[in-house]
Design a protein around this motif. Structure first.
Motif, mmCIF file in Angstrom:
data_model
loop_
_atom_site.group_PDB
_atom_site.id
_atom_site.type_symbol
_atom_site.label_atom_id
_atom_site.label_comp_id
_atom_site.label_asym_id
_atom_site.label_seq_id
_atom_site.Cartn_x
_atom_site.Cartn_y
_atom_site.Cartn_z
ATOM 1 N N ARG A 136 0.830 -1.193 0.000
ATOM 2 C CA ARG A 136 0.000 0.000 0.000
ATOM 3 C C ARG A 136 0.872 1.255 0.000
ATOM 4 O O ARG A 136 0.571 2.239 -0.686
ATOM 5 C CB ARG A 136 -0.926 0.000 1.216
ATOM 6 N N PHE A 137 1.951 1.204 0.752
ATOM 7 C CA PHE A 137 2.881 2.335 0.809
ATOM 8 C C PHE A 137 3.459 2.624 -0.579
ATOM 9 O O PHE A 137 3.526 3.779 -1.014
ATOM 10 C CB PHE A 137 4.001 2.004 1.811
ATOM 11 N N LEU A 138 3.853 1.560 -1.278
ATOM 12 C CA LEU A 138 4.370 1.757 -2.638
ATOM 13 C C LEU A 138 3.303 2.376 -3.541
ATOM 14 O O LEU A 138 3.600 3.251 -4.366
ATOM 15 C CB LEU A 138 4.829 0.421 -3.224
ATOM 16 N N GLY A 139 2.058 1.922 -3.390
ATOM 17 C CA GLY A 139 0.980 2.486 -4.194
ATOM 18 C C GLY A 139 0.748 3.956 -3.924
ATOM 19 O O GLY A 139 0.282 4.693 -4.806
ATOM 20 N N GLN A 140 1.074 4.408 -2.711
ATOM 21 C CA GLN A 140 0.893 5.820 -2.370
ATOM 22 C C GLN A 140 2.051 6.693 -2.834
ATOM 23 O O GLN A 140 1.850 7.848 -3.222
ATOM 24 C CB GLN A 140 0.713 5.949 -0.842
ATOM 25 N N VAL A 141 3.270 6.160 -2.797
ATOM 26 C CA VAL A 141 4.424 7.000 -3.113
ATOM 27 C C VAL A 141 4.841 6.942 -4.576
ATOM 28 O O VAL A 141 5.387 7.916 -5.103
ATOM 29 C CB VAL A 141 5.633 6.653 -2.209
ATOM 30 N N MET A 142 4.595 5.807 -5.252
ATOM 31 C CA MET A 142 5.075 5.686 -6.624
ATOM 32 C C MET A 142 4.467 6.711 -7.577
ATOM 33 O O MET A 142 5.170 7.229 -8.458
ATOM 34 C CB MET A 142 4.845 4.269 -7.158
ATOM 35 N N PRO A 143 3.167 7.054 -7.464
ATOM 36 C CA PRO A 143 2.667 8.122 -8.346
ATOM 37 C C PRO A 143 3.424 9.431 -8.177
ATOM 38 O O PRO A 143 3.647 10.160 -9.159
ATOM 39 C CB PRO A 143 1.197 8.262 -7.919
ATOM 40 N N GLU A 144 3.839 9.743 -6.935
ATOM 41 C CA GLU A 144 4.603 10.974 -6.715
ATOM 42 C C GLU A 144 6.000 10.861 -7.313
ATOM 43 O O GLU A 144 6.530 11.831 -7.871
ATOM 44 C CB GLU A 144 4.704 11.259 -5.206
ATOM 45 N N VAL A 145 6.600 9.679 -7.185
ATOM 46 C CA VAL A 145 7.924 9.464 -7.779
ATOM 47 C C VAL A 145 7.860 9.666 -9.293
ATOM 48 O O VAL A 145 8.667 10.401 -9.886
ATOM 49 C CB VAL A 145 8.439 8.039 -7.455
ATOM 50 N N LEU A 146 6.878 9.037 -9.922
ATOM 51 C CA LEU A 146 6.758 9.136 -11.377
ATOM 52 C C LEU A 146 6.427 10.557 -11.815
ATOM 53 O O LEU A 146 6.984 11.066 -12.791
ATOM 54 C CB LEU A 146 5.680 8.166 -11.874
ATOM 55 N N ALA A 147 5.521 11.206 -11.086
ATOM 56 C CA ALA A 147 5.139 12.563 -11.463
ATOM 57 C C ALA A 147 6.317 13.522 -11.341
ATOM 58 O O ALA A 147 6.577 14.335 -12.243
ATOM 59 C CB ALA A 147 3.976 13.038 -10.586
ATOM 60 N N GLY A 148 7.049 13.426 -10.224
ATOM 61 C CA GLY A 148 8.198 14.318 -10.043
ATOM 62 C C GLY A 148 9.265 14.090 -11.083
ATOM 63 O O GLY A 148 9.843 15.036 -11.635
ATOM 64 N N TYR A 149 9.539 12.825 -11.372
ATOM 65 C CA TYR A 149 10.575 12.504 -12.360
ATOM 66 C C TYR A 149 10.179 13.003 -13.745
ATOM 67 O O TYR A 149 10.963 13.663 -14.441
ATOM 68 C CB TYR A 149 10.793 10.994 -12.387
ATOM 69 N N LEU A 150 8.938 12.694 -14.159
ATOM 70 C CA LEU A 150 8.514 13.054 -15.512
ATOM 71 C C LEU A 150 8.367 14.559 -15.690
ATOM 72 O O LEU A 150 8.653 15.097 -16.765
ATOM 73 C CB LEU A 150 7.200 12.343 -15.839
ATOM 74 N N GLU A 151 7.924 15.258 -14.659
ATOM 75 C CA GLU A 151 7.839 16.722 -14.747
ATOM 76 C C GLU A 151 9.213 17.309 -15.034
ATOM 77 O O GLU A 151 9.368 18.197 -15.881
ATOM 78 C CB GLU A 151 7.282 17.302 -13.448
ATOM 79 N N SER A 152 10.210 16.820 -14.311
ATOM 80 C CA SER A 152 11.566 17.339 -14.511
ATOM 81 C C SER A 152 12.090 16.982 -15.894
ATOM 82 O O SER A 152 12.676 17.822 -16.583
ATOM 83 C CB SER A 152 12.498 16.777 -13.433
ATOM 84 N N ARG A 153 11.881 15.719 -16.312
ATOM 85 C CA ARG A 153 12.398 15.299 -17.612
ATOM 86 C C ARG A 153 11.713 16.046 -18.753
ATOM 87 O O ARG A 153 12.358 16.448 -19.715
ATOM 88 C CB ARG A 153 12.195 13.795 -17.802
ATOM 89 N N LEU A 154 10.392 16.237 -18.651
ATOM 90 C CA LEU A 154 9.685 16.963 -19.704
ATOM 91 C C LEU A 154 10.168 18.401 -19.801
ATOM 92 O O LEU A 154 10.324 18.943 -20.900
ATOM 93 C CB LEU A 154 8.172 16.920 -19.446
ATOM 94 N N ALA A 155 10.402 19.021 -18.639
ATOM 95 C CA ALA A 155 10.911 20.394 -18.653
ATOM 96 C C ALA A 155 12.300 20.441 -19.273
ATOM 97 O O ALA A 155 12.620 21.348 -20.058
ATOM 98 C CB ALA A 155 10.932 20.954 -17.233
#
Length: 432
Positions: A136-155
Motif C-alpha cells: 500500500r505504501f508503494l501504491g501511495q508514493v510511486m505516483p509521486e515518484v513518477l510525477a516528479g521525475y517526468l515533470e523534470s524530464r519533460l521540462a
C-alpha cells in the motif's frame, strides 16, 4: 483483516515500527547492497554516490514507511511533496527512471524480508499485514515518484529541444551558430547530411476517427525521432512533424570530394556515408510503417541554408518523376532536376505532352510504361488492364503528341517532357 496495532507484533520485545526504526541504518545498508547487485544502473555508480546520496535517500524512505506503521495513516502531503521533489532531483542527475522505480521496490522487498525472517510462527498473520502495508505504501508514493521525475524530464527535454531548435534556426538563417550551439551543448560537426523528408500516412492515420488519426500521427513522430536519435553519432537537429520535415545528421569525417556547394562533386556523399543514410531511410520506413521519400545534401554548417533548399528540391523532383520511395541525392535526379528549372527549354518540353492534359489516363499509362522499362505486360499488371489496352493507349498518346516511345529519337523527348513537371495525372485510369 489483521491490523498490526491490534495484533501487537513484537520483534525482540518491541513493536515492529520501533524494531524497524532501530535498524534503519542496518536496513539501509542492506538495501544499498541489494541495489548494487540487482539493479544495473546502481552497479555502475561511483562508490561515493552509492553510499552517499543513494544511501541517504534509502534511509529517508525507510523512515517514512516506519512513520506509516506507527500512525496507521498514509504519508502526509508534505512527505509526498518531498518524495516528488526528490524524484525530480534524481531526474536532473540523470538517474534512469527504471533504476529509480526498482530502488523503491528493492527497498520494500528488503524490509518485508527482514520482518518475516525475524517473526515467530504465531506472528505470521501480522507479518503478512506488514507486507500488505508495504505494498500500500508503494501504491501511495510511486505516483509521486513518477510525477516528479517526468515533470523534470519533460521540462528538461523542452528546454533542450528549444535550445537545439535555436541552433537549427541560426543555421537555416545563415547566421553564426556558435553561441546557440554552446548554450545547447551541441558540438557542430565539420559537415551535416541535410535531409528533407516526406513521410506518408501510417495505416492507422487513414481511419475515420479524428482522435485515432491524431494518436497515430503522434506515435509515428515519436518513432521517427527515436529511430533518428538512436542511430546517429553526434547531436541530430530536426524540424519534424508527422508528415516529414528537416533533419541535420552529423557526418563523422571531413569532406573528401572537394569543391563547393553547387558543384556536383560537393553535392555527393562518400559511399560509406550514403550507405548509412540508405539504412536510416529503411529503418524510418519500417518504424513508421509509412512511405518515406527524402532528398539529401552534404553541407558544412555555413552552407546548411542553401543545402536545405536543394534537398527539398531533390525530394520534390524525385516524387514528381515517379521514382520509388527512398532517399536521393542530386546525382540521382540531375537530369530531371535540370529540366525542372524555369526557362524556355522547360516550357518547350512541358508543352509536348499538353495534348494529353484532358486525357489523364493516357498520360498515366505513358508514365507507368516508362517506369516499367517499356514493358507492356508489366505496365498492364500495374494498371490492372489487358496488354492490348496498353497498346491502344500508347497509340492514342502517340497520335495526339507525335511522340512514340518505340522510336529511339522520341524517347529522350518524352522523358524530358515528364521531367519538366508541368503535367501530372489528375484522375484515375478508366477501365479499358
Amino acid at each position: 483483516m489483521t491490523v498490526v496495532g491490534e495484533v501487537g507484533l513484537r520483534l525482540d520485545g518491541v513493536s515492529v515500527d520501533r524494531w524497524l526504526s532501530a535498524r534503519i541504518s542496518e536496513l539501509s545498508a542492506s538495501i544499498v547492497i541489494e541495489l548494487s547487485e540487482r539493479v544495473s544502473g546502481h552497479a555502475s555508480m561511483p562508490p561515493a554516490e552509492l553510499h552517499g546520496n543513494t544511501a541517504g535517500l534509502v534511509r529517508s524512505c525507510v523512515r517514512l514507511f516506519v512513520d506509516t506503521l506507527r500512525t496507521g495513516g498514509p504519508p502526509s502531503r508534505r512527505q509526498l511533496r518531498e518524495i516528488r521533489e526528490s524524484a525530480s532531483l534524481r531526474a536532473d542527475e540523470g538517474v534512469p527512471l527504471e533504476v529509480l522505480v526498482s530502488a523503491y521496490h528493492v527497498g520494500a522487498d528488503v524490509c518485508a524480508q527482514s520482518v518475516v525472517t525475524a517473526a515467530e510462527p504465531e506472528d505470521l498473520p501480522a507479518a503478512l499485514q506488514v507486507a500488505c502495508l508495504l505494498l500500500r505504501f508503494l501504491g501511495q508514493v510511486m505516483p509521486e515518484v513518477l510525477a516528479g521525475y517526468l515533470e523534470s524530464r519533460l521540462a528538461t527535454v523542452a528546454e533542450e529541444h528549444g535550445e537545439r531548435r535555436a541552433v537549427l534556426s541560426a543555421l537555416l538563417a545563415g547566421q553564426r551558430p556558435e553561441d546557440a550551439a554552446a548554450r545547447a551543448a551541441v558540438q557542430l560537426p565539420a559537415r551535416y547530411a541535410v535531409i528533407s523528408l516526406e513521410v506518408g500516412p501510417h495505416p492507422d492515420e487513414l481511419g475515420a476517427n479524428a482522435g485515432d488519426r491524431a494518436v497515430a500521427a503522434r506515435r509515428k513522430l515519436r518513432r521517427m525521432r527515436t529511430e533518428v536519435e538512436g542511430n546517429a553519432s553526434g547531436t541530430v537537429l530536426d524540424m519534424l512533424s508527422a508528415d516529414g520535415g528537416l533533419l541535420l545528421v552529423p557526418l563523422d569525417e571531413e569532406e573528401t570530394t572537394g569543391g563547393t556547394l553547387g558543384e556536383t562533386a560537393a553535392d555527393m556523399l562518400a559511399p560509406h556515408e550514403w550507405e548509412r543514410l540508405l539504412a536510416l531511410t529503411d529503418r524510418l520506413g519500417c518504424a513508421t510503417r509509412a512511405e518515406v521519400m527524402a532528398g539529401a545534401v552534404p553541407a558544412r554548417p555555413d552552407a546548411v541554408a542553401s543545402a536545405a533548399r536543394l534537398a527539398a528540391e531533390i525530394r520534390h523532383v524525385a516524387r514528381a518523376s515517379s521514382r520509388p520511395a527512398g532517399i536521393y541525392q542530386l546525382g540521382d535526379v540531375a537530369f530531371d532536376y535540370q529540366m525542372s528549372r524555369p526557362g524556355p527549354a522547360r516550357d518547350h518540353f512541358a508543352a509536348l505532352l499538353r495534348p494529353l492534359a484532358t486525357r489523364p489516363y493516357l498520360l498515366e499509362t505513358l508514365r507507368v510504361f516508362l517506369s516499367c522499362g517499356l514493358d507492356r505486360r508489366r505496365t498492364a499488371d500495374r494498371l490492372h488492364v489487358h496488354p492490348n489496352t496498353i497498346d491502344y493507349r500508347l497509340r492514342r498518346a502517340s497520335a495526339l503528341t507525335g511522340l512514340d516511345p518505340a522510336r529511339g529519337c522520341d524517347l529522350p523527348m518524352i522523358y524530358a517532357a515528364f521531367a519538366a513537371g508541368e503535367l501530372e495525372p489528375v484522375g484515375p485510369c478508366p477501365p479499358g
